[in-house]
Scaffold this active site. Structure first.
Site, PDB file in Angstrom:
ATOM      1  N   HIS A  98      -7.858   3.214 -12.609  1.00 20.49           N
ATOM      2  CA  HIS A  98      -7.336   1.865 -12.841  1.00 20.49           C
ATOM      3  C   HIS A  98      -6.665   1.369 -11.564  1.00 20.49           C
ATOM      4  O   HIS A  98      -5.590   1.843 -11.187  1.00 20.49           O
ATOM      5  CB  HIS A  98      -6.324   1.868 -13.996  1.00 20.49           C
ATOM      6  CG  HIS A  98      -6.926   2.153 -15.330  1.00 20.49           C
ATOM      7  ND1 HIS A  98      -7.770   1.268 -15.962  1.00 20.49           N
ATOM      8  CD2 HIS A  98      -6.796   3.231 -16.157  1.00 20.49           C
ATOM      9  CE1 HIS A  98      -8.135   1.779 -17.132  1.00 20.49           C
ATOM     10  NE2 HIS A  98      -7.570   2.961 -17.268  1.00 20.49           N
ATOM     11  N   HIS A 108     -15.271   4.716 -14.525  1.00 19.49           N
ATOM     12  CA  HIS A 108     -15.210   5.908 -15.366  1.00 19.49           C
ATOM     13  C   HIS A 108     -16.394   6.800 -15.030  1.00 19.49           C
ATOM     14  O   HIS A 108     -17.493   6.310 -14.754  1.00 19.49           O
ATOM     15  CB  HIS A 108     -15.271   5.507 -16.843  1.00 19.49           C
ATOM     16  CG  HIS A 108     -15.725   6.619 -17.753  1.00 19.49           C
ATOM     17  ND1 HIS A 108     -17.021   6.709 -18.232  1.00 19.49           N
ATOM     18  CD2 HIS A 108     -15.061   7.688 -18.256  1.00 19.49           C
ATOM     19  CE1 HIS A 108     -17.124   7.780 -18.998  1.00 19.49           C
ATOM     20  NE2 HIS A 108     -15.960   8.399 -19.028  1.00 19.49           N
ATOM     21  N   ASN A 110     -18.042  10.948 -16.120  1.00 18.15           N
ATOM     22  CA  ASN A 110     -17.890  12.153 -16.931  1.00 18.15           C
ATOM     23  C   ASN A 110     -19.154  12.984 -16.775  1.00 18.15           C
ATOM     24  O   ASN A 110     -20.265  12.455 -16.845  1.00 18.15           O
ATOM     25  CB  ASN A 110     -17.685  11.772 -18.402  1.00 18.15           C
ATOM     26  CG  ASN A 110     -17.739  12.978 -19.329  1.00 18.15           C
ATOM     27  OD1 ASN A 110     -18.786  13.270 -19.894  1.00 18.15           O
ATOM     28  ND2 ASN A 110     -16.625  13.646 -19.483  1.00 18.15           N
ATOM     29  N   VAL A 111     -18.999  14.264 -16.509  1.00 18.95           N
ATOM     30  CA  VAL A 111     -20.117  15.201 -16.574  1.00 18.95           C
ATOM     31  C   VAL A 111     -19.647  16.411 -17.369  1.00 18.95           C
ATOM     32  O   VAL A 111     -18.517  16.875 -17.199  1.00 18.95           O
ATOM     33  CB  VAL A 111     -20.633  15.618 -15.178  1.00 18.95           C
ATOM     34  CG1 VAL A 111     -21.435  14.489 -14.547  1.00 18.95           C
ATOM     35  CG2 VAL A 111     -19.502  16.037 -14.249  1.00 18.95           C
ATOM     36  N   HIS A 147     -25.551   0.057  -9.253  1.00 18.54           N
ATOM     37  CA  HIS A 147     -26.806   0.457  -9.890  1.00 18.54           C
ATOM     38  C   HIS A 147     -27.808   1.037  -8.900  1.00 18.54           C
ATOM     39  O   HIS A 147     -28.621   1.896  -9.274  1.00 18.54           O
ATOM     40  CB  HIS A 147     -27.395  -0.721 -10.664  1.00 18.54           C
ATOM     41  CG  HIS A 147     -26.760  -0.896 -12.007  1.00 18.54           C
ATOM     42  ND1 HIS A 147     -27.210  -0.249 -13.131  1.00 18.54           N
ATOM     43  CD2 HIS A 147     -25.670  -1.611 -12.384  1.00 18.54           C
ATOM     44  CE1 HIS A 147     -26.447  -0.567 -14.167  1.00 18.54           C
ATOM     45  NE2 HIS A 147     -25.496  -1.396 -13.734  1.00 18.54           N
ATOM     46  N   GLY A 260      -8.414  20.007 -30.787  1.00 20.36           N
ATOM     47  CA  GLY A 260      -7.073  20.430 -30.427  1.00 20.36           C
ATOM     48  C   GLY A 260      -6.835  20.447 -28.940  1.00 20.36           C
ATOM     49  O   GLY A 260      -6.015  21.233 -28.436  1.00 20.36           O
ATOM     50  N   ARG A 262      -5.613  18.913 -25.191  1.00 19.41           N
ATOM     51  CA  ARG A 262      -4.290  18.427 -24.776  1.00 19.41           C
ATOM     52  C   ARG A 262      -4.266  16.904 -24.825  1.00 19.41           C
ATOM     53  O   ARG A 262      -4.994  16.237 -24.094  1.00 19.41           O
ATOM     54  CB  ARG A 262      -3.975  18.930 -23.370  1.00 19.41           C
ATOM     55  CG  ARG A 262      -2.588  18.554 -22.879  1.00 19.41           C
ATOM     56  CD  ARG A 262      -2.318  19.275 -21.563  1.00 19.41           C
ATOM     57  NE  ARG A 262      -0.976  18.980 -21.075  1.00 19.41           N
ATOM     58  CZ  ARG A 262      -0.700  18.072 -20.144  1.00 19.41           C
ATOM     59  NH1 ARG A 262      -1.681  17.338 -19.624  1.00 19.41           N
ATOM     60  NH2 ARG A 262       0.534  17.883 -19.732  1.00 19.41           N
TER      61      ARG A 262
END
Length: 305
Positions: A98, A108, A110-111, A147, A260, A262
């Site tokens: 941010h 953002h 994510n792997v 892209h 569960g 963190r």
């Protein structure tokens, strides 16, 4: 099919986290990441790194997590009932950036890798991930660059890969209750195992390695742009969409909470400041209106073949 090498995946993910943090620190130049190592009581743990109040980044979180155990969460077995009764092992790097300046988009990435095993049976495993861009102000050259790098990450694996995962990203990062995309998309893939472990792992690495190539040039281009109260207010208002998506739709958030994980690390994706306004309507002909009209709908940003 080659057997998954879990330790090789973990080594790559830890290195990716370190490399991305170093690049972001270099671009910010004023702040560094703090590290918070944590353990999960039921099995596993992670390494959360957060940069706050930098010259460029208001908050940047880059998280490595690894969780394992014998009880599959509902978010997984609901879509894959064959996973019930198996031990699971999941790991990944996830990050959300941010920026201070409204002209710099939020990003953002994510792997991740998942494997579920049961004695006497073949393991069930897959890779997933991607990256997406959420601009507050419309710049076509930023979307095109983003892209183009996404396509570059996919090209060694076949011409059909980028269009497939670009489309999946457009369809995944949608706030259905508002009928708008979260941003200009990028790549999203999941359940990837049909190529075998080595090739699937190589693709996940390509996506991870191309994220910073896609994002850092955009940050460098926009971070010194002048802005005022109007732009800041709009940025904070649009950040609310991030909150809505992550808490209502995001699979990773649900998986983390249900296993569960963190909570502080799972919710580090949320922006530090958000502004809510009832029934906001952009002024016709304004940059804010253009964002809604063109940038919050799926587009073919790459017109060249």
């Amino acid at each position: 099919m080659s057997r998954p090498d879990i330790q090789a995946v973990k080594a790559y993910l830890l290195d990716l986290q370190a490399r991305i943090c170093a690049e972001l620190e270099a671009e910010d130049s004023a702040a560094t990441f703090i590290e918070d190592a944590w353990q999960r009581e039921q099995g596993g743990g992670g390494r959360t790194r957060v940069l706050t109040d930098g010259a460029v980044f208001e908050q940047a979180g880059v998280n490595f997590s690894e969780v394992f155990g014998g009880q599959m969460p509902a978010s997984a077995t609901a879509h894959r009932p064959e996973l019930a009764g198996r031990n699971f092992h999941a790991m990944g790097v996830s990050l959300v950036i941010h920026p201070h300046n409204p002209y710099v988009p939020t990003s953002h990435a994510n792997v991740r890798f998942f494997i579920a095993e049961k004695e006497g049976e073949e393991p069930i495993w897959w890779f997933g991930g991607g990256f997406d861009l959420t601009p507050y102000y419309p710049f076509e050259d930023d979307a095109v660059h983003w892209h183009r790098i996404a396509r570059e990450a996919c090209e060694p694996f076949g011409r059909e890969v980028y269009p497939k995962y670009k489309k999946w990203c457009d369809e995944y990062f949608v706030l259905k209750h508002r009928n708008e995309t979260r941003g200009v998309g990028g790549l999203f893939f999941d359940d990837l195992n049909e190529w075998g472990f080595e090739k699937s792992f190589a693709f996940m690495q390509s996506v991870g390695d191309h994220y910073i190539k896609a994002y850092r040039p955009i940050v460098a281009r926009r971070k010194n742009s002048e802005f005022g109260e109007r732009e800041r207010h709009f940025q904070l208002y649009r950040r609310g969409r991030y909150v809505e998506f992550n808490l209502v739709y995001d699979r990773g958030t649900l998986f983390g909470l249900q296993t569960g994980g963190r909570t502080e690390s799972i919710l580090m994706s949320l922006p530090p400041l958000v502004r809510w306004q009832y029934n906001y309507q952009p002024e016709p002909g304004s940059p804010e209106a253009l964002l809604y009209e063109r940038y919050l709908k799926p587009q073919e940003w790459l017109t060249e073949k």
